[in-house]
Design an enzyme around this catalytic site. Structure first.
Site, PDB file in Angstrom:
ATOM      1  N   ASN A   9      41.275  35.998  33.691  1.00  0.00           N
ATOM      2  CA  ASN A   9      40.790  37.278  32.853  1.00  0.00           C
ATOM      3  C   ASN A   9      42.157  38.120  32.929  1.00  0.00           C
ATOM      4  O   ASN A   9      41.987  38.774  34.121  1.00  0.00           O
ATOM      5  CB  ASN A   9      39.434  37.742  33.211  1.00  0.00           C
ATOM      6  CG  ASN A   9      39.203  39.305  32.396  1.00  0.00           C
ATOM      7  OD1 ASN A   9      40.009  39.329  31.441  1.00  0.00           O
ATOM      8  ND2 ASN A   9      38.323  39.797  32.826  1.00  0.00           N
ATOM      9  N   LYS A  11      42.357  40.949  31.696  1.00  0.00           N
ATOM     10  CA  LYS A  11      41.952  42.390  31.423  1.00  0.00           C
ATOM     11  C   LYS A  11      42.952  43.054  30.514  1.00  0.00           C
ATOM     12  O   LYS A  11      43.544  42.428  29.769  1.00  0.00           O
ATOM     13  CB  LYS A  11      41.694  42.956  32.720  1.00  0.00           C
ATOM     14  CG  LYS A  11      40.720  42.187  33.648  1.00  0.00           C
ATOM     15  CD  LYS A  11      40.287  42.920  34.710  1.00  0.00           C
ATOM     16  CE  LYS A  11      39.334  41.965  35.653  1.00  0.00           C
ATOM     17  NZ  LYS A  11      38.763  42.871  36.629  1.00  0.00           N
ATOM     18  N   HIS A  88      30.969  41.530  30.655  1.00  0.00           N
ATOM     19  CA  HIS A  88      31.725  41.820  31.939  1.00  0.00           C
ATOM     20  C   HIS A  88      31.322  43.091  32.499  1.00  0.00           C
ATOM     21  O   HIS A  88      30.972  44.049  31.729  1.00  0.00           O
ATOM     22  CB  HIS A  88      33.256  41.758  31.691  1.00  0.00           C
ATOM     23  CG  HIS A  88      34.019  41.848  32.965  1.00  0.00           C
ATOM     24  ND1 HIS A  88      34.154  42.643  33.685  1.00  0.00           N
ATOM     25  CD2 HIS A  88      34.654  40.783  33.607  1.00  0.00           C
ATOM     26  CE1 HIS A  88      34.920  42.453  34.801  1.00  0.00           C
ATOM     27  NE2 HIS A  88      35.261  41.202  34.607  1.00  0.00           N
ATOM     28  N   GLU A  90      32.765  45.433  33.597  1.00  0.00           N
ATOM     29  CA  GLU A  90      33.444  46.661  33.373  1.00  0.00           C
ATOM     30  C   GLU A  90      32.947  46.913  31.822  1.00  0.00           C
ATOM     31  O   GLU A  90      33.197  48.321  31.430  1.00  0.00           O
ATOM     32  CB  GLU A  90      34.982  46.226  33.219  1.00  0.00           C
ATOM     33  CG  GLU A  90      35.501  46.165  34.608  1.00  0.00           C
ATOM     34  CD  GLU A  90      36.808  45.481  34.790  1.00  0.00           C
ATOM     35  OE1 GLU A  90      37.182  44.996  36.032  1.00  0.00           O
ATOM     36  OE2 GLU A  90      37.431  45.004  33.723  1.00  0.00           O
ATOM     37  N   GLU A 158      29.500  37.383  39.123  1.00  0.00           N
ATOM     38  CA  GLU A 158      30.516  38.342  39.627  1.00  0.00           C
ATOM     39  C   GLU A 158      29.684  39.459  40.246  1.00  0.00           C
ATOM     40  O   GLU A 158      29.503  40.537  39.525  1.00  0.00           O
ATOM     41  CB  GLU A 158      31.347  38.918  38.492  1.00  0.00           C
ATOM     42  CG  GLU A 158      32.225  37.837  37.983  1.00  0.00           C
ATOM     43  CD  GLU A 158      33.516  38.406  37.243  1.00  0.00           C
ATOM     44  OE1 GLU A 158      34.583  38.238  37.710  1.00  0.00           O
ATOM     45  OE2 GLU A 158      33.032  39.224  36.122  1.00  0.00           O
ATOM     46  N   GLY A 164      37.797  43.220  42.337  1.00  0.00           N
ATOM     47  CA  GLY A 164      39.286  43.888  42.530  1.00  0.00           C
ATOM     48  C   GLY A 164      39.196  44.378  43.994  1.00  0.00           C
ATOM     49  O   GLY A 164      40.131  45.384  44.158  1.00  0.00           O
ATOM     50  N   SER A 202      37.234  38.824  43.524  1.00  0.00           N
ATOM     51  CA  SER A 202      38.064  38.691  44.622  1.00  0.00           C
ATOM     52  C   SER A 202      38.739  37.137  45.112  1.00  0.00           C
ATOM     53  O   SER A 202      38.764  37.051  46.432  1.00  0.00           O
ATOM     54  CB  SER A 202      37.880  39.645  46.004  1.00  0.00           C
ATOM     55  OG  SER A 202      37.848  41.058  45.497  1.00  0.00           O
TER      56      SER A 202
END
Length: 242
Positions: A9, A11, A88, A90, A158, A164, A202
């Site tokens: 991904n 992003k 996702h 985010e 996730e 991240g 990660s």
């Protein structure tokens, strides 16, 4: 047998000049796993001929209409995408997407012939207060539409607190959640035992082999490490060896 999937991904990263990284990745990989790169929509149409799948990072639930700035699943399919990420963390956080919205987007993806990669995962607070599995249950029930099958849907677990951050759950924690997801899918869908279940958060070359050894982990959804072939190729290799 479920195919292993290494999904990247990108992003909101990448200009046309950065697509050279995909040419390098194509030259380096010869592994018997499926590879998918989910790109910004501006780059998808420039990726014809690559030896792996290309996906989008989001889609609207409507097929067309007055939705300025959005992109439909049919538009993604029209420019060569085969997959799209929905839900996702985010998007859920930054755009306040609910489980119902994620389910609607996933249905739209299915109707357009795309495979939906539906993301679920808990926050650090939810992990700390012991509600992880309850959160996973609610997200699976609300975000995965009834039309989902092993052919058109992949689940990506996730943990939000690991995305991240460099923090990675223990293999025991990953195993608990993936086994729970598998059980819920098997109870709800006739082919629930065959759904792909990715781990994301990660993932890197140093920990990939240990993660892929966990039962019910059929691949990974990789963020930053997918931007550079030197970082992504060892993850693909670890998946192929698992």
């Amino acid at each position: 047998m479920r195919r292993k999937l290494a999904a990247g991904n990108w992003k909101m990263n990448g200009l046309r000049a950065d697509l050279a990284a995909l040419d390098t990745l194509a030259e380096q990989r010869g592994f018997d796993v499926d590879v998918l790169i989910c790109l910004p929509a501006t780059l998808i149409g420039s990726c014809a001929g690559l030896p792996f799948a290309i996906g989008g990072q989001d889609c609207h639930s409507a097929t067309h209409g007055a939705h300025t700035g959005d992109i439909s699943a049919a538009m993604l399919a029209d420019i060569g995408a085969t997959h799209v990420i929905t839900g996702h963390s985010e998007r859920r956080s930054d755009h306040h997407e609910t489980d119902a919205m994620v389910a609607a987007k996933s249905r739209a993806a299915h109707e357009a012939g795309l495979t939906a990669i539906i993301c679920i995962g808990e926050t650090l607070v939810q992990r700390a207060d012991g509600s992880t599995l309850a959160v996973i249950d609610a997200q699976l029930a609300g975000s995965v539409p009834d039309c989902a099958t092993a052919d058109n849907t992949v689940i990506a677990y996730e943990p939000i607190w690991a995305i991240g951050t460099g923090k990675v759950p223990t293999t025991e924690q990953i195993a608990e959640v993936h086994a729970h997801i598998r059980a819920r899918l098997a109870a709800r869908f006739a082919d629930g035992a065959d759904f792909g279940i990715l781990y994301g958060g990660s993932v890197k070359a140093e920990n990939a082999a240990a993660i892929f050894a966990v039962p019910h982990v059929t691949g990974a959804l990789v963020g930053g490490a997918s931007l550079k072939p030197a970082d992504f190729t060892p993850i693909i290799a670890a998946l192929a060896a698992s």
